[in-house]
Design a protein around this motif. Sequence first.
Motif, mmCIF file in Angstrom:
data_model
loop_
_atom_site.group_PDB
_atom_site.id
_atom_site.type_symbol
_atom_site.label_atom_id
_atom_site.label_comp_id
_atom_site.label_asym_id
_atom_site.label_seq_id
_atom_site.Cartn_x
_atom_site.Cartn_y
_atom_site.Cartn_z
ATOM 1 N N ASN A 113 0.864 -1.194 0.000
ATOM 2 C CA ASN A 113 0.000 0.000 0.000
ATOM 3 C C ASN A 113 0.893 1.233 0.000
ATOM 4 O OD1 ASN A 113 -2.777 -0.797 -0.016
ATOM 5 N ND2 ASN A 113 -2.482 -1.653 2.033
ATOM 6 N N ASN A 114 1.071 1.797 -1.192
ATOM 7 C CA ASN A 114 2.001 2.903 -1.363
ATOM 8 C C ASN A 114 1.343 4.145 -1.964
ATOM 9 O OD1 ASN A 114 4.837 4.075 -1.796
ATOM 10 N ND2 ASN A 114 4.073 3.949 -3.901
ATOM 11 N N ALA A 115 0.124 4.011 -2.490
ATOM 12 C CA ALA A 115 -0.525 5.145 -3.155
ATOM 13 C C ALA A 115 -0.683 6.314 -2.187
ATOM 14 C CB ALA A 115 -1.895 4.730 -3.681
ATOM 15 N N GLY A 116 -0.428 7.515 -2.693
ATOM 16 C CA GLY A 116 -0.562 8.667 -1.820
ATOM 17 C C GLY A 116 -0.568 9.977 -2.576
ATOM 18 N N ILE A 117 -0.977 11.024 -1.880
ATOM 19 C CA ILE A 117 -0.875 12.388 -2.382
ATOM 20 C C ILE A 117 -0.330 13.238 -1.248
ATOM 21 C CG2 ILE A 117 -2.801 12.171 -4.009
ATOM 22 C CD1 ILE A 117 -4.498 13.755 -1.980
ATOM 23 N N ILE A 118 0.195 14.407 -1.595
ATOM 24 C CA ILE A 118 0.699 15.291 -0.553
ATOM 25 C C ILE A 118 0.283 16.720 -0.874
ATOM 26 C CG2 ILE A 118 2.969 15.579 -1.650
ATOM 27 C CD1 ILE A 118 4.079 15.463 1.312
ATOM 28 N N GLN A 119 -0.335 17.358 0.105
ATOM 29 C CA GLN A 119 -0.780 18.748 -0.029
ATOM 30 C C GLN A 119 0.070 19.602 0.895
ATOM 31 O OE1 GLN A 119 -3.630 16.412 1.065
ATOM 32 N NE2 GLN A 119 -5.370 17.148 -0.130
ATOM 33 N N VAL A 120 0.670 20.648 0.338
ATOM 34 C CA VAL A 120 1.613 21.484 1.078
ATOM 35 C C VAL A 120 1.038 22.888 1.218
ATOM 36 C CG1 VAL A 120 3.980 22.334 1.176
ATOM 37 C CG2 VAL A 120 3.498 20.144 0.055
ATOM 38 N N GLY A 121 0.984 23.366 2.452
ATOM 39 C CA GLY A 121 0.480 24.711 2.686
ATOM 40 C C GLY A 121 0.056 24.869 4.132
ATOM 41 N N PRO A 122 -0.182 26.101 4.578
ATOM 42 C CA PRO A 122 -0.608 26.326 5.967
ATOM 43 C C PRO A 122 -1.998 25.768 6.225
ATOM 44 C CG PRO A 122 -0.770 28.352 4.698
ATOM 45 C CD PRO A 122 -0.089 27.356 3.809
ATOM 46 N N VAL A 123 -2.267 25.447 7.472
ATOM 47 C CA VAL A 123 -3.546 24.836 7.819
ATOM 48 C C VAL A 123 -4.715 25.751 7.464
ATOM 49 C CG1 VAL A 123 -3.628 25.668 10.203
ATOM 50 C CG2 VAL A 123 -4.679 23.464 9.614
#
Length: 338
Positions: A113-123
């Motif tokens: 299980n390696n699928a992923g996304i990453i969202q970068v930014g302030p909360v």
Amino acid sequence: MRRVGMLAWMALFGGAGYALARRLVRKPLAGVALITGGSRGLGLALARRLGLRGMRVVICARDEEELERARGGLEAEGIDATALPGDVRDDEAMRTLVADVEEHLGPVDLLVNNAGIIQVGPVEAMSLEDYRRAMDTMFYGAVHAAEAVLPGMRARRRGTIVNVTSIGADIAVPHLAPYDAAKFAMRGWSEALGAESAKHGVTVITVVPGLMRTGSFGHALVKGKRYAEATMFSLLASLPLVTVSAERAARRIVLAVERGDRFVVIGSPAKLARLVHALAPGAVIRLLGAVNRLLPGPTAEAGEGMALPAELYRRGVARSILTALGERAARRYNEEPA
């Protein structure tokens, strides 16, 4: 007292002998390996390594063009690879995909299980939809894939599931709140699943890597002050002292599968960070709060804008010698945006 001392020595030598045996005894790799998020990055590195070790590799991802490029590259290296498009967020689609694999190639012996996304930014820039998207992909996506293979593994009383989490599953990193939340959930589920699956002969391995040099920074989704966020993330994901190469991470994960390990931390920075956090969690949170003051703040329309690929906002030092290692990894692991 002498008897207690003898028992203590016996326990010490017994434990050392067991640890040594675990390091020396490895089970052979064979059968079918299904890797979600296998078209690029760490997933592709794992597919290559498992394929070269003799496993029949099935890579799964949503982008068919990316998948075909990855499959062609693996095939050119003599690896028996099958590429199947699929969305881990859709539980029915994952059940259908696994059924198709088992009908035509054989039972799934290893699921990664390696699928992923990453969202970068302030909360402040993150919406509820950002959190849902992260959870649907990394937490529920892993659950869907595992639930599709587990009945067969339990019936055969063998099989291995590898859940790739992150140092963000141990220490909540600022500007990665949706990612942190999903990885924390994934890690908790993975450890619980591992404890409950052992009685069925199924091994579940929880992997906690630190920052990896996969070249994936161009695919990160940035919000807030996008140029600054893209620059910061591109640099952090490329520098050699703070990142681990995808190849090294893949080697360590495959070794864990051979040994039947249950929990693996990859990279000295991640190991040190976990130790410090375990000893002084409050101090680490205060330190991260101080670090956060140096990071880009929200924009006036925080929470309203779309999360967009960092590749669109990489300028200056984000395309310099400082990111050269990351860009080299992007070329090797099929991460270059189309």
